[in-house]
Design an enzyme around this catalytic site. Sequence first.
Site, mmCIF file in Angstrom:
data_model
loop_
_atom_site.group_PDB
_atom_site.id
_atom_site.type_symbol
_atom_site.label_atom_id
_atom_site.label_comp_id
_atom_site.label_asym_id
_atom_site.label_seq_id
_atom_site.Cartn_x
_atom_site.Cartn_y
_atom_site.Cartn_z
ATOM 1 N N HIS A 189 -1.057 5.940 6.470
ATOM 2 C CA HIS A 189 -0.601 5.736 5.099
ATOM 3 C C HIS A 189 -0.211 7.077 4.477
ATOM 4 C CE1 HIS A 189 -1.986 1.632 5.404
ATOM 5 N NE2 HIS A 189 -1.470 1.387 4.204
ATOM 6 N N SER B 22 0.804 -1.222 0.000
ATOM 7 C CA SER B 22 0.000 0.000 0.000
ATOM 8 C C SER B 22 0.837 1.271 0.000
ATOM 9 C CB SER B 22 -0.938 0.000 1.207
ATOM 10 O OG SER B 22 -0.214 -0.164 2.418
#
Length: 273
Positions: A255, A37
């Site tokens: 993230h 990711s």
Amino acid sequence: MVKRMSVAVLAAVTLGLLVTPPGQAAGAARYVAMGSSFAAGPGIPPQQPGTPAACGRSTKNYASLVAGERGFALTDVTCSGATTANILTTGQAGQPPQIEAVTRETRLVTITIGGNDVGYVGSLFTYGCQNTGGANCGQVDQDAVRAALTTVHEKIGAVIAAVHQRAPRARVLVADYLTIVPRTAPACDGVPLTPEQLAFEREVADRLAAATRRAARAERATLIPAAAVSADHDACAAVPWMERYAAAPGRVPYHPNEAGMAAVADLITARLR
């Protein structure tokens, strides 16, 4: 749903989206982006059309930015949740192992991998859940994480070696993980970690970066030191390159944001020059 697809469209969905930047010259260098990711860019709009939603590939992930800047023909097979096994042997989200996108014609490969092999971001999610009153949070087995860290350099190295075997003329760049939690300061509002948990996560980050550096050196790849460059841009920083656990709707906690992806892209394009 459309019932029939052309062979070209089906291949793009199966192996990843082939991104053709505007104005790209014929015969542009073939570039394959692989990883988890932190390479895919989940939660950063807009997402790439025609790819599995579970992978979360953004049109603003670092590979897309590099391809647009340099005019490369990009095949992006990055996917959220990927481990080294998902690159080498095990399909994911209805796709084959990522390595299958690499061919003898490939001239550039970028990789960010290893975090899911050791449960890095997963442990942060678990602590965040526990510390904010969540349900069914699970537990973090710190001993298991530390044990995985002792061998993850070998797994990352195996990925690099496989790329060299499939594409002997390709340049291989390995970007480590952007810094998530503060390097020295206490955790902030929106990053729910106890001092002990924060110390553990710093240890994991340091050891994962060291493992990535070791693998790159051993297997003749170029290290892109995203962890070091982002040390002052963690989730608690004044100018963060990382989302907090308490992220805005649609964003993915812990993230990279657009600034983080752009920073990694700049590191890569600078190295390619």
